[in-house]
Design a protein around this motif. Structure first.
Motif, PDB file in Angstrom:
ATOM      1  N   LYS A  79    -140.435 -82.441  21.564  1.00 52.19           N
ATOM      2  CA  LYS A  79    -141.432 -82.752  20.540  1.00 52.19           C
ATOM      3  C   LYS A  79    -142.044 -81.520  19.859  1.00 52.19           C
ATOM      4  CE  LYS A  79    -145.755 -82.952  23.182  1.00 52.19           C
ATOM      5  NZ  LYS A  79    -146.960 -83.762  23.445  1.00 52.19           N
ATOM      6  N   ASP A  80    -141.986 -80.353  20.480  1.00 50.52           N
ATOM      7  CA  ASP A  80    -142.580 -79.155  19.883  1.00 50.52           C
ATOM      8  C   ASP A  80    -141.557 -78.268  19.179  1.00 50.52           C
ATOM      9  OD1 ASP A  80    -145.163 -79.782  20.733  1.00 50.52           O
ATOM     10  OD2 ASP A  80    -144.831 -78.880  22.711  1.00 50.52           O
ATOM     11  N   GLN A  81    -140.338 -78.746  19.025  1.00 49.15           N
ATOM     12  CA  GLN A  81    -139.329 -77.935  18.352  1.00 49.15           C
ATOM     13  C   GLN A  81    -139.507 -77.981  16.837  1.00 49.15           C
ATOM     14  OE1 GLN A  81    -135.325 -78.601  19.691  1.00 49.15           O
ATOM     15  NE2 GLN A  81    -135.894 -78.641  21.860  1.00 49.15           N
ATOM     16  N   GLU A  82    -138.828 -77.068  16.146  1.00 54.87           N
ATOM     17  CA  GLU A  82    -139.064 -76.870  14.720  1.00 54.87           C
ATOM     18  C   GLU A  82    -138.709 -78.088  13.874  1.00 54.87           C
ATOM     19  OE1 GLU A  82    -137.551 -74.847  16.703  1.00 54.87           O
ATOM     20  OE2 GLU A  82    -138.659 -72.942  16.678  1.00 54.87           O
TER      21      GLU A  82
ATOM     22  N   GLU B 194    -141.542 -80.547  13.646  1.00 56.74           N
ATOM     23  CA  GLU B 194    -142.570 -80.090  12.705  1.00 56.74           C
ATOM     24  C   GLU B 194    -142.105 -80.300  11.265  1.00 56.74           C
ATOM     25  OE1 GLU B 194    -145.572 -79.167  13.459  1.00 56.74           O
ATOM     26  OE2 GLU B 194    -145.204 -79.322  15.620  1.00 56.74           O
ATOM     27  N   ALA B 195    -140.824 -80.088  11.014  1.00 54.46           N
ATOM     28  CA  ALA B 195    -140.295 -80.323   9.673  1.00 54.46           C
ATOM     29  C   ALA B 195    -140.373 -81.796   9.300  1.00 54.46           C
ATOM     30  CB  ALA B 195    -138.847 -79.837   9.603  1.00 54.46           C
ATOM     31  N   ALA B 196    -140.116 -82.675  10.255  1.00 54.08           N
ATOM     32  CA  ALA B 196    -140.221 -84.110   9.985  1.00 54.08           C
ATOM     33  C   ALA B 196    -141.652 -84.510   9.661  1.00 54.08           C
ATOM     34  CB  ALA B 196    -139.705 -84.897  11.193  1.00 54.08           C
ATOM     35  N   ARG B 197    -142.612 -83.922  10.384  1.00 52.92           N
ATOM     36  CA  ARG B 197    -144.016 -84.215  10.084  1.00 52.92           C
ATOM     37  C   ARG B 197    -144.388 -83.710   8.685  1.00 52.92           C
ATOM     38  NH1 ARG B 197    -145.111 -82.273  15.518  1.00 52.92           N
ATOM     39  NH2 ARG B 197    -145.496 -84.035  16.937  1.00 52.92           N
ATOM     40  N   SER B 198    -143.844 -82.567   8.332  1.00 50.24           N
ATOM     41  CA  SER B 198    -144.213 -81.963   7.037  1.00 50.24           C
ATOM     42  C   SER B 198    -143.715 -82.774   5.845  1.00 50.24           C
ATOM     43  CB  SER B 198    -143.668 -80.532   6.955  1.00 50.24           C
ATOM     44  OG  SER B 198    -142.249 -80.535   6.930  1.00 50.24           O
ATOM     45  N   ILE B 199    -142.650 -83.546   6.023  1.00 53.63           N
ATOM     46  CA  ILE B 199    -142.140 -84.361   4.913  1.00 53.63           C
ATOM     47  C   ILE B 199    -142.706 -85.774   4.934  1.00 53.63           C
ATOM     48  CG2 ILE B 199    -140.003 -83.032   4.748  1.00 53.63           C
ATOM     49  CD1 ILE B 199    -138.568 -85.255   6.251  1.00 53.63           C
TER      50      ILE B 199
ATOM     51  N   ILE C 170    -140.599 -90.431  13.871  1.00 50.91           N
ATOM     52  CA  ILE C 170    -140.347 -89.182  14.606  1.00 50.91           C
ATOM     53  C   ILE C 170    -139.832 -89.479  16.012  1.00 50.91           C
ATOM     54  CG2 ILE C 170    -141.455 -87.172  15.635  1.00 50.91           C
ATOM     55  CD1 ILE C 170    -143.292 -87.094  13.192  1.00 50.91           C
ATOM     56  N   ILE C 171    -140.450 -90.470  16.681  1.00 57.04           N
ATOM     57  CA  ILE C 171    -140.057 -90.780  18.063  1.00 57.04           C
ATOM     58  C   ILE C 171    -138.642 -91.344  18.118  1.00 57.04           C
ATOM     59  CG2 ILE C 171    -140.532 -92.272  20.043  1.00 57.04           C
ATOM     60  CD1 ILE C 171    -143.513 -92.012  19.397  1.00 57.04           C
ATOM     61  N   PHE C 172    -138.364 -92.372  17.301  1.00 57.21           N
ATOM     62  CA  PHE C 172    -137.106 -93.101  17.433  1.00 57.21           C
ATOM     63  C   PHE C 172    -135.972 -92.517  16.595  1.00 57.21           C
ATOM     64  CE2 PHE C 172    -140.327 -96.287  18.596  1.00 57.21           C
ATOM     65  CZ  PHE C 172    -139.834 -96.658  19.830  1.00 57.21           C
ATOM     66  N   LYS C 173    -136.292 -91.739  15.567  1.00 59.22           N
ATOM     67  CA  LYS C 173    -135.245 -91.185  14.709  1.00 59.22           C
ATOM     68  C   LYS C 173    -134.884 -89.755  15.080  1.00 59.22           C
ATOM     69  CE  LYS C 173    -133.969 -90.767   9.826  1.00 59.22           C
ATOM     70  NZ  LYS C 173    -134.410 -90.949   8.419  1.00 59.22           N
TER      71      LYS C 173
ATOM     72  N   ASN D  24    -132.258 -86.992  20.427  1.00 57.79           N
ATOM     73  CA  ASN D  24    -132.057 -85.649  20.958  1.00 57.79           C
ATOM     74  C   ASN D  24    -132.408 -85.539  22.440  1.00 57.79           C
ATOM     75  OD1 ASN D  24    -131.390 -83.563  18.651  1.00 57.79           O
ATOM     76  ND2 ASN D  24    -132.830 -85.037  17.779  1.00 57.79           N
ATOM     77  N   ALA D  25    -132.852 -86.635  23.028  1.00 59.49           N
ATOM     78  CA  ALA D  25    -133.188 -86.639  24.447  1.00 59.49           C
ATOM     79  C   ALA D  25    -132.316 -87.623  25.225  1.00 59.49           C
ATOM     80  CB  ALA D  25    -134.674 -86.994  24.640  1.00 59.49           C
ATOM     81  N   MET D  26    -131.178 -88.005  24.625  1.00 61.60           N
ATOM     82  CA  MET D  26    -130.347 -89.045  25.211  1.00 61.60           C
ATOM     83  C   MET D  26    -129.558 -88.590  26.438  1.00 61.60           C
ATOM     84  SD  MET D  26    -130.775 -91.953  23.920  1.00 61.60           S
ATOM     85  CE  MET D  26    -129.327 -92.772  24.577  1.00 61.60           C
ATOM     86  N   ALA D  27    -129.226 -87.304  26.520  1.00 56.59           N
ATOM     87  CA  ALA D  27    -128.359 -86.839  27.608  1.00 56.59           C
ATOM     88  C   ALA D  27    -128.914 -87.167  28.997  1.00 56.59           C
ATOM     89  CB  ALA D  27    -128.099 -85.342  27.463  1.00 56.59           C
TER      90      ALA D  27
END
Length: 296
Positions: free
Chosen positions: A184-187, A190-195, A202-205, A210-213
């Motif tokens: 959640k703190d990766q760049e 932050e880019a998704a929040r900015s747009i 943000i959570i589901f898309k 990116n946390a599926m592994a």
């Protein structure tokens, strides 16, 4: 940009599959699991086509004259205490163990994953309350918790699924929370929040994909535990009831005859053991394939 990201994700999963295929024990586990799925689907089709006539004739029909007969050409796995063919009962029992375990784990993953994602993303009071509740559930052994739930609700197929599902919710909540915290703190977040993306997007898309592994690995290992728990509940008389051919129930009913007819207990026990072993081998292989540190 979106196309590049999609291609990158595809290449990562392709690379993981390539490493997974190199793991012979993991592939053996996957092959055995695929065989079980095919058997389960085949029994469902046979029941649908014959309207359970085959099931009633070869799986549940009793022949007390030939009870406890050992393995033979006619009955390769022998016959049980009621003269029923153990091979047929083992084949029809696959779907109860495999599909019930899968449904229970999907239920746990949905509920536990949602709670873990909320706790990891929002943090603070939400994280504290949810995780302390998960800690309470984790303090109770999953088998003991499932037994208590079934004993309170009553013995039925639905209640067994609910009990197993609830017992494994804390495990998935913890796994998803840890994965969300690392992402959640990766760049790109932050880019998704900015747009202008909202929290749900943000959570589901972005976060969950990116946390599926680790979630996939935990689901595989959790399925093994769920199947074992279902067999354990049936062994205790709290799961699927006779004459349904569930492996744990078969093992429970046959334990009295272990000294006189070894096959009635050894064969269902081997079925459970091999299924759990294949899932564990596949889970270990997935963990190694999906871990970037294991590329070399």
């Amino acid at each position: 940009m979106e196309k590049t990201k999609t291609n990158t994700q595809r290449s990562l999963w392709q690379d993981a599959w390539r490493r997974f295929r190199k793991n012979r024990t993991a592939m053996a586990g996957l092959t055995f699991l695929c065989l079980l799925v095919l058997i389960a689907v085949a029994t469902l089709v046979i029941d649908a086509v014959t309207q359970k006539e085959f099931y009633n004739t070869y799986v549940t029909s009793q022949n007390l004259v030939e009870r406890l007969q050992g393995p033979s050409l006619k009955h390769p796995f022998g016959q049980d205490e009621y003269g029923r063919d153990i091979l047929m009962r083992m084949l029809w029992g696959v779907r109860y163990s495999l599909f019930m375990g899968g449904i229970a784990i999907i239920f746990s993953l949905i509920i536990g994953g949602a709670l873990g994602a909320l706790a990891g993303y929002y943090g603070k009071i939400i994280d504290t309350v949810l995780m302390r509740f998960m800690d309470i559930l984790l303090a109770i052994p999953s088998m003991l918790l499932a037994t208590a739930i079934v004993a309170a609700l009553g013995t039925s197929l639905v209640n067994v699924l609910i009990a197993i599902g609830i017992a494994y919710i804390p495990t998935f909540a913890r796994t998803v929370r840890a994965s969300v915290l690392t992402v959640k703190d990766q760049e790109f977040i932050e880019a998704a929040r900015s747009i202008g993306c909202n929290d749900r997007e943000i959570i589901f898309k972005y976060i969950v994909p990116n946390a599926m592994a680790p979630i996939i690995v935990q689901a595989t290992l959790g399925l093994a535990g769920a199947i074992l728990s279902i067999a354990g509940l049936s062994f205790l008389g709290l799961g699927i009831q006779p004459p349904t051919p569930e492996w744990g129930a078969m093992l429970s009913n046959a334990r009295t005859y272990f000294r006189d007819a070894w096959h009635v207990t050894v064969i269902p026990g081997l079925g459970i053991m091999l299924t759990i072993l294949s899932l564990n081998l596949m889970g270990d292989g997935l963990r190694d394939a999906l871990d970037p540190r294991m590329k070399n």
